[in-house]
Motif scaffolding. Structure first.
Motif, mmCIF file in Angstrom:
data_model
loop_
_atom_site.group_PDB
_atom_site.id
_atom_site.type_symbol
_atom_site.label_atom_id
_atom_site.label_comp_id
_atom_site.label_asym_id
_atom_site.label_seq_id
_atom_site.Cartn_x
_atom_site.Cartn_y
_atom_site.Cartn_z
ATOM 1 N N GLY A 183 64.289 52.609 66.072
ATOM 2 C CA GLY A 183 63.114 52.429 66.925
ATOM 3 C C GLY A 183 63.309 52.934 68.337
ATOM 4 O O GLY A 183 62.713 52.410 69.286
ATOM 5 N N LYS A 184 64.119 53.990 68.503
ATOM 6 C CA LYS A 184 64.450 54.492 69.846
ATOM 7 C C LYS A 184 63.507 55.611 70.312
ATOM 8 O O LYS A 184 63.666 56.118 71.422
ATOM 9 C CB LYS A 184 65.889 55.024 69.857
ATOM 10 C CG LYS A 184 66.960 53.970 69.569
ATOM 11 C CD LYS A 184 67.068 52.967 70.697
ATOM 12 C CE LYS A 184 68.195 51.963 70.470
ATOM 13 N NZ LYS A 184 69.526 52.576 70.460
ATOM 14 N N LEU A 185 62.554 56.022 69.463
ATOM 15 C CA LEU A 185 61.714 57.170 69.792
ATOM 16 C C LEU A 185 60.263 56.743 70.016
ATOM 17 O O LEU A 185 59.320 57.347 69.510
ATOM 18 C CB LEU A 185 61.802 58.216 68.674
ATOM 19 C CG LEU A 185 63.213 58.729 68.382
ATOM 20 C CD1 LEU A 185 63.188 59.790 67.287
ATOM 21 C CD2 LEU A 185 63.881 59.282 69.641
ATOM 22 N N LEU A 186 60.088 55.672 70.778
ATOM 23 C CA LEU A 186 58.777 55.058 71.021
ATOM 24 C C LEU A 186 58.144 54.569 69.721
ATOM 25 O O LEU A 186 56.929 54.437 69.627
ATOM 26 C CB LEU A 186 57.825 56.022 71.748
ATOM 27 C CG LEU A 186 58.188 56.396 73.187
ATOM 28 C CD1 LEU A 186 57.096 57.254 73.804
ATOM 29 C CD2 LEU A 186 58.432 55.170 74.054
ATOM 30 N N ASN A 187 58.978 54.328 68.726
ATOM 31 C CA ASN A 187 58.483 53.861 67.427
ATOM 32 C C ASN A 187 59.009 52.465 67.112
ATOM 33 O O ASN A 187 59.181 52.107 65.955
ATOM 34 C CB ASN A 187 58.900 54.840 66.314
ATOM 35 C CG ASN A 187 60.407 54.900 66.124
ATOM 36 O OD1 ASN A 187 61.171 54.817 67.084
ATOM 37 N ND2 ASN A 187 60.848 55.075 64.894
ATOM 38 N N GLY A 188 59.253 51.685 68.166
ATOM 39 C CA GLY A 188 59.819 50.349 67.982
ATOM 40 C C GLY A 188 58.812 49.270 67.660
ATOM 41 O O GLY A 188 59.166 48.097 67.638
ATOM 42 N N GLY A 189 57.541 49.656 67.439
ATOM 43 C CA GLY A 189 56.544 48.684 67.050
ATOM 44 C C GLY A 189 55.872 48.001 68.230
ATOM 45 O O GLY A 189 55.791 48.559 69.334
#
Length: 519
Positions: free
Chosen positions: A138-144
């Motif tokens: 979740g390090k690519l602005l995809n951490g929810g």
């Protein structure tokens, strides 16, 4: 009944020129995925949703077999298409996640079991492992939701459109730096770097654009608390969509359905847009609201983007089976008429369910039984069935003097179907204790054939009822989610409104003994 489906999203726009190039390209080198599944029982299946030609990602639909089976603690899967894009994994033991793939990739990972109430984790190795680990972490602005909340706060605090765009762009700096470092160390390919960097940028549009879309629809409900004026907010939305326009070729592999955001802002007049020449998709919207809340917004997109956005949506709808075959056929006919050359058209045409023949007036085709050793539901005349309006009246009419265990399900409900493998134990207990088992489906009438086929396929011995519209209406307040289980005594009285699941085994049987006074 309405059971809203929360979608993860769908793939983004594909430039027409790129589509032509894909058709003309030579077969791509195969892609393989292998995993060390520590602690996972053999014969466990993992679903693999892979990109298809012209369709870089869809989260739910597959055009062929897509399961890998764990054997000896390992699984192996070879993608059928060898396309660049994202793969999604789904299974009982595997955290839902994406991994980037490109032709010839050898993706390997190790699944580490859950510990101390923490979820299981995945560590990638092999091709582009550094990039895929950033994705799964979740390090690519995809951490929810935490990323979404932070981006909303950044958006709300900005005093002007210019400051807002700069602050949002700054959110992408750290993730891009991680990818740049991985590329510099030769840990990811140039293509992986390009695609994941583009994905980070689309995440900016996803979080901020979604918040602005909700804000312009209903400022009070959106609760965004913008510091900037409404005119500045409109300028920011325009600048954001120009900066990260999802129709640009660089975003053709994105895992996000951001065309819906652009379409919504066009519909609200926030982005400049001519009035639609036709309201094709608005006409289908009521039948597809469980999949997407505002299908009509896609009428505001140019035709090439409509083809992509509605194509993605249709594949998702096909995967969930929430709309009748007849309604799908009408949507498909419009799609084929408008976009005959779309890469989605042959996929949709092949996957479209067959429209069942009409049932003769007065012929019972909604209340049947599946007996032991048979392979199809048996239907017989059911006097008075058409007058039934409530669950209680159905139980009293059809099962007078007998206790009943009721299982509410639907053909599109994965958790419902997952429970079916525990039915043999339930059937044995029910048979020994004189309990009837009644399966009530809340599918639409157009899914009668699919309903009957699934009942037989899963060997669901007992009575089956495809609930009428009137009965489904009466259930809306008492069956808030699926699956739900209830128990009625021999007098037709409800004695348990939320019974244990079949998978609970002895807990359920003890509950039945207590509620029905069994020894």
């Amino acid at each position: 009944m309405k059971y809203q489906i929360c979608l993860l999203g769908a793939a983004l726009a594909v430039a027409p020129g790129w589509l032509r190039a894909q058709k003309a390209a030579a077969p791509a080198a195969p892609i393989t995925i292998s995993g060390q599944m520590n602690g996972v029982p053999d014969s466990t299946t993992v679903a693999v949703f892979e990109p298809m030609p012209g369709v870089p990602l869809n989260y739910f639909f597959t055009d062929g077999p897509n399961e890998a089976v764990v054997r000896g603690g390992r699984l192996r899967y070879q993608l059928r298409h060898g396309q660049t894009g994202f793969v999604r994994y789904d299974g009982q033991y595997v955290p839902r996640n994406l991994s980037f793939v490109e032709p010839g990739a050898r993706i390997t990972f190790t699944l580490k079991p859950a510990a101390d109430n923490a979820p299981p984790t995945v560590v990638f190795e092999g091709t582009n492992a550094a990039g895929n680990n950033l994705l799964v972490q979740g390090k690519l602005l995809n951490g929810g939701p935490p990323d979404g909340s932070r981006m909303r706060a950044t958006l709300a605090a900005a005093p002007t459109a210019t400051a807002g765009l700069a602050a949002l762009e700054a959110e992408a700096v750290a993730p891009k730096a991680l990818l740049t470092a991985a590329l510099r160390e030769h840990q990811i390919s140039q293509r992986c770097y390009d695609v994941l960097t583009a994905e980070v940028e689309q995440r900016v549009l996803y979080w901020a654009g979604q918040a602005l879309d909700f804000h312009f629809q209903n400022p009070i409900k959106a609760d965004l608390h913008l510091q900037m004026s409404e005119s500045e907010a409109r300028q920011l939305a325009q600048a954001l969509c120009a900066r990260y326009d999802p129709a640009l070729p660089r975003y053709r592999y994105s895992a996000l359905g951001n065309l819906g955001i652009v379409a919504g802002l066009r519909k609200q007049g926030v982005l400049p847009s001519p009035a639609p020449t036709a309201h094709t998709w608005a006409g289908h919207a009521p039948k597809f609201e469980q999949v997407y809340g505002d299908l009509g917004r896609f009428d505001y997109l140019p035709a090439p983007l409509q083809a992509k956005a509605v194509g993605d949506l249709t594949l998702t709808a096909l995967a969930f089976n929430t709309t009748s075959p007849a309604d799908f056929a009408q949507l498909a006919a419009d799609y084929q008429r408008l976009f005959p050359a779309s890469p989605y058209t042959p996929i949709i045409t092949k996957a479209l369910p067959k429209v069942p023949p009409p049932v003769a007036a007065g012929q019972n085709q909604t209340f049947g039984t599946l007996a032991a050793g048979t392979h199809a539901l048996a239907f017989a005349p059911a006097p008075g069935l058409d007058t039934v309006r409530t669950l209680a009246s159905l139980v009293r009419q059809q099962f007078a003097g007998r206790p009943v265990f009721v299982d509410f399900w639907a053909s599109w409900c994965g958790p419902c179907i997952a429970e079916f493998k525990y039915e043999p134990g339930l059937h044995e207990f029910a048979s020994k204790n004189g309990i009837e088992v009644l399966y009530i489906s809340v599918d639409k009438a157009g899914f009668r054939d699919k309903w009957a086929a699934l009942a037989a396929k899963n060997n669901l011995r007992g009575a089956h009822y495809l609930a009428s519209e009137a009965v489904q209406k009466s259930l809306e307040k008492v069956v808030p989610y699926l699956p739900t289980y209830m128990v009625f005594d021999k007098n037709g009285q409800l004695v348990e409104a939320s019974a244990y699941h079949p998978s609970d085994g002895e807990k359920l049987y003890q509950q039945l003994r207590e509620r029905l006074g069994l020894r």
